[in-house]
Design a protein around this motif. Structure first.
Motif, PDB file in Angstrom:
ATOM      1  N   GLY A   1       0.830  -1.210   0.000  1.00  0.00           N
ATOM      2  CA  GLY A   1       0.000   0.000   0.000  1.00  0.00           C
ATOM      3  C   GLY A   1       0.860   1.254   0.000  1.00  0.00           C
ATOM      4  O   GLY A   1       0.516   2.259  -0.642  1.00  0.00           O
ATOM      5  N   THR A   2       1.990   1.189   0.675  1.00  0.00           N
ATOM      6  CA  THR A   2       2.900   2.346   0.732  1.00  0.00           C
ATOM      7  C   THR A   2       3.470   2.642  -0.660  1.00  0.00           C
ATOM      8  O   THR A   2       3.527   3.805  -1.072  1.00  0.00           O
ATOM      9  N   ALA A   3       3.885   1.579  -1.372  1.00  0.00           N
ATOM     10  CA  ALA A   3       4.459   1.774  -2.716  1.00  0.00           C
ATOM     11  C   ALA A   3       3.413   2.379  -3.655  1.00  0.00           C
ATOM     12  O   ALA A   3       3.725   3.275  -4.452  1.00  0.00           O
ATOM     13  N   VAL A   4       2.184   1.892  -3.535  1.00  0.00           N
ATOM     14  CA  VAL A   4       1.113   2.436  -4.384  1.00  0.00           C
ATOM     15  C   VAL A   4       0.914   3.922  -4.077  1.00  0.00           C
ATOM     16  O   VAL A   4       0.832   4.756  -4.993  1.00  0.00           O
ATOM     17  N   ARG A   5       0.881   4.256  -2.759  1.00  0.00           N
ATOM     18  CA  ARG A   5       0.697   5.674  -2.407  1.00  0.00           C
ATOM     19  C   ARG A   5       1.855   6.520  -2.937  1.00  0.00           C
ATOM     20  O   ARG A   5       1.657   7.629  -3.441  1.00  0.00           O
ATOM     21  N   MET A   6       3.082   5.975  -2.849  1.00  0.00           N
ATOM     22  CA  MET A   6       4.243   6.713  -3.380  1.00  0.00           C
ATOM     23  C   MET A   6       4.072   6.962  -4.883  1.00  0.00           C
ATOM     24  O   MET A   6       4.322   8.066  -5.375  1.00  0.00           O
ATOM     25  N   GLY A   7       3.608   5.934  -5.594  1.00  0.00           N
ATOM     26  CA  GLY A   7       3.356   6.078  -7.028  1.00  0.00           C
ATOM     27  C   GLY A   7       2.288   7.124  -7.303  1.00  0.00           C
ATOM     28  O   GLY A   7       2.423   7.941  -8.228  1.00  0.00           O
ATOM     29  N   GLU A   8       1.239   7.105  -6.492  1.00  0.00           N
ATOM     30  CA  GLU A   8       0.143   8.076  -6.686  1.00  0.00           C
ATOM     31  C   GLU A   8       0.644   9.505  -6.460  1.00  0.00           C
ATOM     32  O   GLU A   8       0.285  10.432  -7.206  1.00  0.00           O
ATOM     33  N   ILE A   9       1.469   9.678  -5.428  1.00  0.00           N
ATOM     34  CA  ILE A   9       1.978  11.027  -5.102  1.00  0.00           C
ATOM     35  C   ILE A   9       2.845  11.557  -6.248  1.00  0.00           C
ATOM     36  O   ILE A   9       2.696  12.699  -6.682  1.00  0.00           O
ATOM     37  N   VAL A  10       3.745  10.703  -6.742  1.00  0.00           N
ATOM     38  CA  VAL A  10       4.636  11.133  -7.832  1.00  0.00           C
ATOM     39  C   VAL A  10       3.823  11.408  -9.098  1.00  0.00           C
ATOM     40  O   VAL A  10       4.016  12.433  -9.769  1.00  0.00           O
ATOM     41  N   ALA A  11       2.888  10.487  -9.412  1.00  0.00           N
ATOM     42  CA  ALA A  11       2.069  10.668 -10.619  1.00  0.00           C
ATOM     43  C   ALA A  11       1.305  11.988 -10.532  1.00  0.00           C
ATOM     44  O   ALA A  11       1.277  12.773 -11.492  1.00  0.00           O
ATOM     45  N   ASP A  12       0.713  12.234  -9.376  1.00  0.00           N
ATOM     46  CA  ASP A  12      -0.064  13.460  -9.168  1.00  0.00           C
ATOM     47  C   ASP A  12       0.822  14.701  -9.360  1.00  0.00           C
ATOM     48  O   ASP A  12       0.437  15.658 -10.049  1.00  0.00           O
ATOM     49  N   ALA A  13       2.015  14.660  -8.770  1.00  0.00           N
ATOM     50  CA  ALA A  13       2.934  15.813  -8.869  1.00  0.00           C
ATOM     51  C   ALA A  13       3.349  16.062 -10.323  1.00  0.00           C
ATOM     52  O   ALA A  13       3.649  17.191 -10.711  1.00  0.00           O
ATOM     53  N   LEU A  14       3.365  14.989 -11.138  1.00  0.00           N
ATOM     54  CA  LEU A  14       3.792  15.126 -12.540  1.00  0.00           C
ATOM     55  C   LEU A  14       2.601  15.281 -13.492  1.00  0.00           C
ATOM     56  O   LEU A  14       2.765  15.276 -14.715  1.00  0.00           O
ATOM     57  N   GLY A  15       1.397  15.377 -12.897  1.00  0.00           N
ATOM     58  CA  GLY A  15       0.196  15.561 -13.720  1.00  0.00           C
ATOM     59  C   GLY A  15      -0.192  14.311 -14.485  1.00  0.00           C
ATOM     60  O   GLY A  15      -0.785  14.392 -15.569  1.00  0.00           O
ATOM     61  N   ARG A  16       0.155  13.122 -13.955  1.00  0.00           N
ATOM     62  CA  ARG A  16      -0.195  11.860 -14.616  1.00  0.00           C
ATOM     63  C   ARG A  16      -1.267  11.124 -13.820  1.00  0.00           C
ATOM     64  O   ARG A  16      -1.441  11.379 -12.627  1.00  0.00           O
ATOM     65  N   ASP A  17      -1.904  10.157 -14.499  1.00  0.00           N
ATOM     66  CA  ASP A  17      -2.877   9.293 -13.824  1.00  0.00           C
ATOM     67  C   ASP A  17      -2.124   8.030 -13.385  1.00  0.00           C
ATOM     68  O   ASP A  17      -1.572   7.315 -14.230  1.00  0.00           O
ATOM     69  N   TYR A  18      -2.108   7.754 -12.076  1.00  0.00           N
ATOM     70  CA  TYR A  18      -1.318   6.620 -11.580  1.00  0.00           C
ATOM     71  C   TYR A  18      -1.751   5.306 -12.227  1.00  0.00           C
ATOM     72  O   TYR A  18      -0.914   4.505 -12.641  1.00  0.00           O
ATOM     73  N   GLN A  19      -3.066   5.082 -12.308  1.00  0.00           N
ATOM     74  CA  GLN A  19      -3.569   3.812 -12.860  1.00  0.00           C
ATOM     75  C   GLN A  19      -3.062   3.592 -14.287  1.00  0.00           C
ATOM     76  O   GLN A  19      -2.770   2.475 -14.689  1.00  0.00           O
ATOM     77  N   GLN A  20      -2.966   4.693 -15.045  1.00  0.00           N
ATOM     78  CA  GLN A  20      -2.490   4.609 -16.440  1.00  0.00           C
ATOM     79  C   GLN A  20      -0.968   4.452 -16.513  1.00  0.00           C
ATOM     80  O   GLN A  20      -0.441   3.825 -17.445  1.00  0.00           O
ATOM     81  N   SER A  21      -0.267   5.030 -15.533  1.00  0.00           N
ATOM     82  CA  SER A  21       1.202   5.090 -15.603  1.00  0.00           C
ATOM     83  C   SER A  21       1.897   3.865 -15.024  1.00  0.00           C
ATOM     84  O   SER A  21       3.016   3.539 -15.418  1.00  0.00           O
ATOM     85  N   ALA A  22       1.249   3.192 -14.051  1.00  0.00           N
ATOM     86  CA  ALA A  22       1.937   2.120 -13.322  1.00  0.00           C
ATOM     87  C   ALA A  22       2.196   0.915 -14.231  1.00  0.00           C
ATOM     88  O   ALA A  22       1.304   0.457 -14.941  1.00  0.00           O
ATOM     89  N   VAL A  23       3.432   0.426 -14.192  1.00  0.00           N
ATOM     90  CA  VAL A  23       3.814  -0.792 -14.941  1.00  0.00           C
ATOM     91  C   VAL A  23       4.345  -1.795 -13.923  1.00  0.00           C
ATOM     92  O   VAL A  23       5.344  -1.550 -13.255  1.00  0.00           O
ATOM     93  N   TYR A  24       3.645  -2.922 -13.787  1.00  0.00           N
ATOM     94  CA  TYR A  24       3.967  -3.884 -12.734  1.00  0.00           C
ATOM     95  C   TYR A  24       4.810  -5.053 -13.238  1.00  0.00           C
ATOM     96  O   TYR A  24       5.266  -5.861 -12.451  1.00  0.00           O
ATOM     97  N   HIS A  25       4.957  -5.160 -14.548  1.00  0.00           N
ATOM     98  CA  HIS A  25       5.552  -6.365 -15.093  1.00  0.00           C
ATOM     99  C   HIS A  25       6.302  -6.048 -16.373  1.00  0.00           C
ATOM    100  O   HIS A  25       5.765  -5.374 -17.249  1.00  0.00           O
ATOM    101  N   ARG A  26       7.555  -6.508 -16.474  1.00  0.00           N
ATOM    102  CA  ARG A  26       8.294  -6.398 -17.755  1.00  0.00           C
ATOM    103  C   ARG A  26       8.929  -7.756 -18.019  1.00  0.00           C
ATOM    104  O   ARG A  26       9.623  -8.285 -17.142  1.00  0.00           O
ATOM    105  N   GLU A  27       8.700  -8.295 -19.180  1.00  0.00           N
ATOM    106  CA  GLU A  27       9.247  -9.609 -19.514  1.00  0.00           C
ATOM    107  C   GLU A  27       9.337  -9.745 -21.035  1.00  0.00           C
ATOM    108  O   GLU A  27       8.435  -9.262 -21.736  1.00  0.00           O
TER     109      GLU A  27
END
Ligand code: NAD
Ligand SMILES: O=C(O)C1=N[C@H](C(=O)O)CCC1
Length: 267
Positions: free
Chosen positions: A165-191
């Protein structure tokens, strides 16, 4: 004296919270709740927490656990917490919620209940992490979109939700500060051949193992330089002290949803 009931009383956080209540002036343990069928039902909550008997028996009955309490502290799981919110809203009790892993729909349900009772909902109750939240907002604003943001979190091998939950909140805070939507920006998997990193993505990586209490690093990676903001938890006691501080604070609040930033005056 603020009277507090603790849900998940026999859990990792439940025991630390009960000990923190015992150590706090002006607060008293008034109830201890666990799931039906739990081995510790009928035991003294203080003895199970390791801080000595407190005369409060662990029960699976909401009525019994809440009858003398004004505030319920709940560190369990979203489904359990939502059921308890329903009970607390009906009985007019306040709630401090530390559970993590809420979906956006579950979070909206928490907000709905908070129209009836005061609720603190915070994925991390430590002062240090909440200071980091503020630093992250400032850092993202200063560095802007040119720096790639990646978040890595490490926790013990029993943690059920991912990312934390903390990591998600950190992502939300950064996304918000950069004018992005966290749900759209988050990438959980690279393969495999997943292609080069897109400019706006925020990478979220999870490590699970052993007894790690909780570590979070946010990387701001630019061309030729990198900033890393890291928080390492060495014990669960500061989460517990934050929860107990929130319970003392919420007792005087009106219905609404609050977080640790409200309590610490960081907004
Ligand atoms: N906000 C914070 O600062 C913070 C800090 C640490 C952990 N957490 C979160 O707290 C939650 C619990 O973490 P934990 O490590 O203590 O887990 P845990 O598994 O040790 O404890 C959960 C407890 O809840 C009990 N439980 C399950 N179903 C129940 C029910 N229906 N009624 C009553 N009790 C029930 C379990 O028996 C267990 O004792 C997780 O979501 C975790 O992410 C938040
Ligand atoms: O141990 C856990 O589980 C923790 N959960 C919280 C989260 O998901 O952010 C806080 C840190 C510990």
């Amino acid at each position: 004296m603020v009277k507090i009931a603790v849900n998940g009383a026999a859990g990792r956080m439940g025991g630390r919270i009960i000990t923190a209540i015992k150590e706090s002036e002006g607060l008293e343990l008034a109830g201890a709740l666990e799931m039906a069928g739990h081995d510790m039902l009928g035991q003294d909550a203080g003895s199970i927490a390791g801080c000595g008997p407190l005369g409060v028996t662990i029960t699976d009955s909401h009525e019994q656990a809440l009858q003398n309490a004004e505030v319920l502290i709940d560190f369990t799981f979203p489904e359990v917490t939502l059921k308890n919110l329903e009970v607390c809203a009906r009985l007019g009790k306040k709630m401090v919620i530390g559970s993590t892993g809420f979906t956006p729909e579950q979070r909206a349900a928490v907000e709905k209940f908070a129209e009836q009772i005061p609720v603190v909902l915070a994925p991390n109750m430590s002062v240090g992490v909440n200071a980091c939240f503020k630093l992250l907002k400032e850092t993202a604003k200063i560095l802007g979109p040119e720096f790639d943001v990646e978040i890595v979190e490490l926790h013990h091998n029993q943690k059920k939700d991912s990312p934390s939950g903390t990591a998600v909140r950190m992502g939300e805070i950064v996304a918000d500060a950069l004018g992005r939507d966290y749900q759209q920006s988050a990438v959980y998997h690279r393969e495999g051949m997943c292609g080069a990193r897109t400019k706006d993505e925020i990478g979220m990586q999870t490590v699970r193992g052993g007894d790690i209490v909780g570590e979070h690093t946010v990387y701001f990676i630019g061309m030729g330089e990198r900033i890393e903001i890291t928080h390492r938890a060495m014990s669960r006691d500061m989460f517990a002290r934050g929860a107990v501080r929130a319970a003392g604070w919420i007792d005087a609040q009106q219905p609404g949803i609050y977080d640790m930033q409200d309590i610490l005056g960081l907004k």
